[in-house]
Design a protein around this motif. Structure first.
Motif, short mmCIF file in Angstrom:
data_model
loop_
_atom_site.label_atom_id
_atom_site.label_comp_id
_atom_site.label_asym_id
_atom_site.label_seq_id
_atom_site.Cartn_x
_atom_site.Cartn_y
_atom_site.Cartn_z
N GLU A 136 27.62 10.96 -53.69
CA GLU A 136 26.73 10.07 -52.94
C GLU A 136 26.57 10.61 -51.54
O GLU A 136 27.56 10.87 -50.85
CB GLU A 136 27.26 8.64 -52.91
CG GLU A 136 26.37 7.70 -52.08
CD GLU A 136 26.74 6.24 -52.22
OE1 GLU A 136 26.95 5.80 -53.37
OE2 GLU A 136 26.82 5.54 -51.18
N VAL A 156 17.77 12.17 -59.63
CA VAL A 156 18.72 11.54 -58.72
C VAL A 156 18.40 10.05 -58.58
O VAL A 156 17.25 9.63 -58.75
CB VAL A 156 18.71 12.20 -57.32
CG1 VAL A 156 19.03 13.67 -57.41
CG2 VAL A 156 17.38 11.98 -56.62
N GLU A 157 19.41 9.25 -58.29
CA GLU A 157 19.19 7.84 -57.98
C GLU A 157 18.90 7.71 -56.49
O GLU A 157 19.59 8.30 -55.66
CB GLU A 157 20.43 7.02 -58.34
CG GLU A 157 20.26 5.53 -58.04
CD GLU A 157 21.54 4.73 -58.24
OE1 GLU A 157 21.53 3.52 -57.97
OE2 GLU A 157 22.55 5.33 -58.67
N VAL A 159 18.22 5.13 -53.17
CA VAL A 159 18.34 3.80 -52.57
C VAL A 159 17.80 3.91 -51.15
O VAL A 159 18.20 4.79 -50.39
CB VAL A 159 19.81 3.32 -52.54
CG1 VAL A 159 19.90 1.96 -51.85
CG2 VAL A 159 20.38 3.25 -53.95
N GLU A 173 10.33 4.97 -54.87
CA GLU A 173 11.21 5.68 -55.80
C GLU A 173 12.48 4.91 -56.15
O GLU A 173 13.30 5.40 -56.93
CB GLU A 173 11.57 7.05 -55.22
CG GLU A 173 10.38 7.97 -54.99
CD GLU A 173 9.64 8.31 -56.27
OE1 GLU A 173 10.21 8.12 -57.37
OE2 GLU A 173 8.48 8.75 -56.18
N GLU A 174 12.66 3.73 -55.58
CA GLU A 174 13.83 2.93 -55.90
C GLU A 174 13.73 2.34 -57.30
O GLU A 174 12.63 2.14 -57.83
CB GLU A 174 13.99 1.78 -54.90
CG GLU A 174 14.61 2.19 -53.60
CD GLU A 174 15.06 0.99 -52.80
OE1 GLU A 174 16.27 0.90 -52.52
OE2 GLU A 174 14.22 0.14 -52.46
N VAL A 176 14.65 3.61 -60.13
CA VAL A 176 14.61 4.58 -61.23
C VAL A 176 16.04 5.03 -61.52
O VAL A 176 16.71 5.58 -60.64
CB VAL A 176 13.73 5.79 -60.87
CG1 VAL A 176 13.71 6.79 -62.02
CG2 VAL A 176 12.32 5.34 -60.52
N PRO A 177 16.56 4.79 -62.73
CA PRO A 177 17.95 5.18 -63.02
C PRO A 177 18.15 6.68 -62.86
O PRO A 177 17.28 7.49 -63.21
CB PRO A 177 18.14 4.74 -64.48
CG PRO A 177 17.07 3.72 -64.73
CD PRO A 177 15.90 4.13 -63.87
N GLY A 178 19.30 7.06 -62.35
CA GLY A 178 19.62 8.47 -62.23
C GLY A 178 20.12 9.04 -63.54
O GLY A 178 20.57 8.32 -64.43
N GLU A 179 20.04 10.35 -63.66
CA GLU A 179 20.57 11.02 -64.84
C GLU A 179 22.10 11.03 -64.79
O GLU A 179 22.69 10.95 -63.70
CB GLU A 179 20.04 12.46 -64.91
CG GLU A 179 18.53 12.54 -65.10
CD GLU A 179 18.05 13.98 -65.08
OE1 GLU A 179 18.88 14.89 -64.87
OE2 GLU A 179 16.83 14.18 -65.25
N ARG A 184 23.71 10.33 -55.96
CA ARG A 184 23.00 9.15 -55.45
C ARG A 184 22.65 9.43 -54.00
O ARG A 184 23.51 9.80 -53.20
CB ARG A 184 23.91 7.92 -55.56
CG ARG A 184 23.28 6.59 -55.21
CD ARG A 184 24.29 5.49 -55.55
NE ARG A 184 23.73 4.16 -55.46
CZ ARG A 184 24.10 3.25 -54.56
NH1 ARG A 184 25.03 3.57 -53.66
NH2 ARG A 184 23.57 2.05 -54.55
N ARG A 200 9.45 12.03 -55.24
CA ARG A 200 10.07 12.97 -56.18
C ARG A 200 9.04 14.03 -56.55
O ARG A 200 7.90 13.72 -56.85
CB ARG A 200 10.52 12.26 -57.44
CG ARG A 200 11.59 11.20 -57.25
CD ARG A 200 11.89 10.51 -58.58
NE ARG A 200 12.56 9.26 -58.40
CZ ARG A 200 13.88 9.10 -58.43
NH1 ARG A 200 14.65 10.14 -58.66
NH2 ARG A 200 14.41 7.91 -58.23
#
Length: 233
Positions: A136, A156-157, A159, A173-174, A176-179, A184, A200
């Motif tokens: 992070e 990437v996640e 925030v 872009e908030e 969206v689940p990260g891989e 983060r 992104r």
């Protein structure tokens, strides 16, 4: 700077090391703003160690050393998220643009916390090819009548916790689940009559790979149609 390899190509990380020396010299009063901006511009335009050497020669810790050639065969990074979270302190920890600009892009290491300030200027932080000091990281942006653009790699996640007054922070872009295993990235800060954009993008190399993949798929489909027609004849 050694004279052994003056024409050896400099990397982005080498230019960032020189830029950090210049920023320290500005903060200590060794350079005025005009000298700082001239030298910083020359730094980002430099292509070889020979061009970087004169920029900091008269400053403390100003020697730009050409890297040693490592003859040991080492495994190449595999591009996985695990290989991109490398620890350490980061290759650059802050950036300032006052009626000018800054840029961090290419292969660099994002520290656990990166601070940047833009006043009547603009900056770009491109994380698409970057490594990360931790799972992070925080990017703190202050934009006053200026702007900062943060470019994230897919996966990437993100925030966003910034505050905008007559300005804004980009929150698109908030959510969206990260891989799995991806870092983060938390974007914080303050914008007054300015803005912080977050987007992104894939790298140019990835865009080219996708174009080539689509082109090959079209060729394969055309060849399949030709084979089918020949079979019918």
């Amino acid at each position: 700077m050694t004279d052994e390899l003056p024409e050896l190509r400099a990397a982005d990380a080498d230019r960032e090391r020189v830029a950090e020396v210049l920023r320290d010299a500005l903060a200590e009063g060794r350079l005025d703003m005009e000298e700082f901006e001239e030298r910083l511009d020359a730094t980002y335009k430099a292509r070889t160690y020979g061009e970087l050497a004169p920029i900091t020669r008269d400053l403390p810790v100003g020697q730009v050393a050409a890297p040693k050639v490592d003859m040991l065969k080492r495994p190449e990074p595999d591009g996985s998220w695990a290989s991109r979270i490398v620890g350490g302190e980061g290759s650059s920890t802050w950036a300032v643009a006052v009626m000018s600009g800054f840029q961090r892009r290419g292969l660099w290491t994002v520290p656990r916390r990166f601070n940047c300030f833009s006043f009547w200027g603009g900056g770009e932080l491109d994380l698409r090819e970057a490594n990360f000091a931790d799972g992070e990281v925080e990017i703190n942006c202050v934009a006053i009548m200026g702007g900062v653009q943060v470019i994230m790699p897919p996966g990437v996640e993100v925030v966003v916790r910034g505050i905008g007054i007559m300005g804004g922070f980009d929150h698109r872009e908030e959510g969206v689940p990260g891989e799995p295993g991806a870092p983060r990235v938390v974007v914080t800060g303050f914008a007054f009559w300015g803005g912080v954009g977050v987007e992104r993008k894939v790298t140019r190399a990835e865009r080219q790979r996708l174009r080539e993949e689509r082109r090959q798929q079209r060729l394969d489909r055309r060849e399949a149609v030709r084979e089918l027609r020949r079979g019918e004849d």
